[in-house]
Design a protein around this motif. Structure first.
Motif, short mmCIF file in Angstrom:
data_model
loop_
_atom_site.label_atom_id
_atom_site.label_comp_id
_atom_site.label_asym_id
_atom_site.label_seq_id
_atom_site.Cartn_x
_atom_site.Cartn_y
_atom_site.Cartn_z
N ALA A 101 69.40 69.46 -78.03
CA ALA A 101 70.12 68.23 -78.37
C ALA A 101 71.17 67.89 -77.32
O ALA A 101 71.37 66.72 -76.98
N ASN A 102 71.83 68.90 -76.79
CA ASN A 102 72.83 68.66 -75.73
C ASN A 102 72.18 68.11 -74.46
O ASN A 102 72.76 67.27 -73.77
N TRP A 103 70.98 68.60 -74.16
CA TRP A 103 70.23 68.02 -73.03
C TRP A 103 70.01 66.53 -73.27
O TRP A 103 70.23 65.70 -72.39
N GLY A 104 69.53 66.21 -74.47
CA GLY A 104 69.23 64.82 -74.79
C GLY A 104 70.45 63.92 -74.72
O GLY A 104 70.38 62.81 -74.19
N ARG A 105 71.57 64.40 -75.24
CA ARG A 105 72.80 63.61 -75.21
C ARG A 105 73.24 63.31 -73.78
O ARG A 105 73.72 62.20 -73.49
N MET A 106 73.08 64.29 -72.91
CA MET A 106 73.53 64.15 -71.53
C MET A 106 72.90 62.93 -70.86
O MET A 106 73.55 62.21 -70.10
N ALA A 107 71.63 62.69 -71.14
CA ALA A 107 70.92 61.58 -70.50
C ALA A 107 70.94 60.31 -71.34
O ALA A 107 70.99 59.20 -70.81
N ALA A 108 70.89 60.46 -72.66
CA ALA A 108 70.70 59.30 -73.53
C ALA A 108 71.97 58.47 -73.72
O ALA A 108 71.89 57.24 -73.84
N VAL A 109 73.12 59.11 -73.77
CA VAL A 109 74.36 58.38 -74.07
C VAL A 109 74.68 57.31 -73.02
O VAL A 109 74.87 56.14 -73.35
N PRO A 110 74.73 57.65 -71.71
CA PRO A 110 74.99 56.59 -70.73
C PRO A 110 73.87 55.56 -70.67
O PRO A 110 74.11 54.37 -70.40
N SER A 111 72.63 55.98 -70.95
CA SER A 111 71.51 55.06 -70.92
C SER A 111 71.59 54.02 -72.04
O SER A 111 71.07 52.91 -71.91
N ALA A 112 72.24 54.38 -73.15
CA ALA A 112 72.40 53.44 -74.26
C ALA A 112 73.22 52.23 -73.83
O ALA A 112 72.97 51.08 -74.25
N LEU A 163 63.20 75.58 -69.71
CA LEU A 163 64.00 75.22 -68.54
C LEU A 163 63.17 74.46 -67.52
O LEU A 163 63.67 73.57 -66.83
N GLU A 164 61.87 74.81 -67.43
CA GLU A 164 60.99 74.11 -66.50
C GLU A 164 60.79 72.65 -66.92
O GLU A 164 60.53 71.78 -66.08
N LYS A 165 60.91 72.37 -68.21
CA LYS A 165 60.70 71.02 -68.73
C LYS A 165 62.00 70.21 -68.80
O LYS A 165 61.99 69.07 -69.25
N ARG A 166 63.10 70.79 -68.35
CA ARG A 166 64.41 70.18 -68.55
C ARG A 166 64.50 68.78 -67.93
O ARG A 166 64.94 67.82 -68.59
N ASN A 167 64.10 68.64 -66.68
CA ASN A 167 64.21 67.34 -66.01
C ASN A 167 63.33 66.28 -66.67
O ASN A 167 63.74 65.10 -66.80
N GLN A 168 62.14 66.67 -67.10
CA GLN A 168 61.27 65.74 -67.80
C GLN A 168 61.89 65.31 -69.13
O GLN A 168 61.81 64.15 -69.52
N TYR A 169 62.51 66.28 -69.79
CA TYR A 169 63.13 65.96 -71.07
C TYR A 169 64.33 65.02 -70.88
O TYR A 169 64.54 64.11 -71.69
N LEU A 170 65.09 65.24 -69.83
CA LEU A 170 66.23 64.36 -69.54
C LEU A 170 65.76 62.93 -69.28
O LEU A 170 66.37 61.97 -69.74
N ALA A 171 64.66 62.79 -68.54
CA ALA A 171 64.12 61.46 -68.25
C ALA A 171 63.65 60.78 -69.54
O ALA A 171 63.91 59.59 -69.75
N GLY A 172 62.98 61.54 -70.39
CA GLY A 172 62.53 60.97 -71.66
C GLY A 172 63.68 60.59 -72.56
O GLY A 172 63.65 59.54 -73.22
N SER A 173 64.72 61.42 -72.61
CA SER A 173 65.89 61.13 -73.43
C SER A 173 66.62 59.88 -72.91
O SER A 173 67.16 59.10 -73.69
N SER A 174 66.62 59.71 -71.60
CA SER A 174 67.22 58.52 -71.02
C SER A 174 66.50 57.27 -71.49
O SER A 174 67.14 56.25 -71.83
N SER A 175 65.19 57.32 -71.56
CA SER A 175 64.43 56.17 -72.06
C SER A 175 64.73 55.91 -73.53
O SER A 175 64.74 54.76 -73.98
N ALA A 176 64.99 56.98 -74.29
CA ALA A 176 65.37 56.80 -75.70
C ALA A 176 66.70 56.08 -75.82
O ALA A 176 66.89 55.21 -76.68
#
Length: 294
Positions: A101-112, A163-176
């Motif tokens: 969830a912290n990974w997701g917040r890192m990318a998704a909050v500014p993207s909102a 951890l290998e999927k971290r960057n992909q998850y950040l990109a997806g969270s940003s789109s969310a």
């Protein structure tokens, strides 16, 4: 003379707004039905990781005749209530991954915030239909990914694989986050899809983790819409203070008890099936809207 004329017009507009009945004052059959629908959506979506914004916007826009800008703000308010109530229920039951969830917040909050800005641009260029088309595309992606995930049996990733999927998850969270700002949703449909297809979570843990992120995204998107559009006074005129407090509290309670019941008694297959059903209905609703414009 021009200054006096402008002042009179502004006063007349203000009187017109205050003369308009609020949501409670104009409590007709359609209004009651709309409120019931809002509560049903909260209960139905609460175990799924979704806030219900995909349906809240059409309810506010079509059933209560709100402009799309105000419908987006109202939707985000209700999505926040669903996210808080459902997140509380899932976290208490242990169905949430706080690290993810912290990974997701890192990318998704500014993207909102970016999404909110894009929403205004989209509305000014092509109107409501642009948002509806974009919503349909997001839903189609979610359906495809969820159906593909349900076909194969998967096991959750190890710590190293995550951890290998971290960057992909950040990109997806940003789109969310961007989707939350543009469409007035919480981005849960994208987040649940990421949690299930990319991180191999089961349905309940994917939903609980999604709500942790959504509960952070939505306040940012909501405040951004209010600051940029400056339409809080219009929303107050539409609904009234009493309804602005009561309806969100009812939605919060519906989401909390709906999620709590589903976590204890509903099998994973049922949760996934309901997810596919309600998202398909949302897609059908936007396709109908698009066809009427054509």
């Amino acid at each position: 003379m021009r200054v006096v004329h402008h002042s009179i017009s502004k006063d007349a507009l203000r009187r017109t707004r205050h003369d308009r009945p609020t949501l409670v004052q104009s409590m007709d059959l359609m209004t009651v039905f709309a409120i019931i629908c809002l509560l049903i959506v909260a209960v139905a979506f609460s175990p799924l990781g979704l806030g219900g914004g995909i349906l809240y916007v059409p309810i506010m826009h079509y059933m209560l005749d709100w402009e799309i800008k105000e419908a987006l703000v109202a939707s985000l308010t209700l999505v926040l209530m669903v996210s808080l109530g459902s997140s509380l229920a899932h976290s208490k039951s242990g169905f949430a991954d706080h690290k993810i969830a912290n990974w997701g917040r890192m990318a998704a909050v500014p993207s909102a915030i970016i999404g909110t800005l894009l929403s205004g641009v989209l509305l000014s260029l092509v109107g409501d239909i642009g948002i509806k088309i974009l919503a349909a595309l997001v839903i189609t992606f979610v359906l495809e990914r969820t159906i593909r995930k349900s076909v194969a049996h998967t096991v959750e990733f190890t710590e190293e694989q995550l951890l290998e999927k971290r960057n992909q998850y950040l990109a997806g969270s940003s789109s969310a986050g961007i989707a939350a700002g543009i469409l007035g949703i919480g981005g849960g449909a994208i987040l649940v899809t990421l949690n299930r297809s990319m991180l191999k979570m089961d349905a309940k843990k994917a939903a609980g983790t999604s709500y942790l992120v959504t509960a952070t995204i939505v306040p940012v998107a909501l405040l951004s819409h209010l600051v940029i559009n400056q339409n809080l006074d219009v929303i107050v005129d539409h609904s009234g203070i009493f309804a602005m407090v009561l309806v969100p509290l009812m939605v919060f309670s519906s989401a909390f008890f709906g999620a709590k019941y589903a976590i204890k008694y509903l099998p994973k297959q049922v949760v996934t099936g309901v997810f596919l059903f309600v998202v398909s209905i949302s897609l059908l609703r936007y396709i109908v809207d698009f066809l009427t414009v054509i």
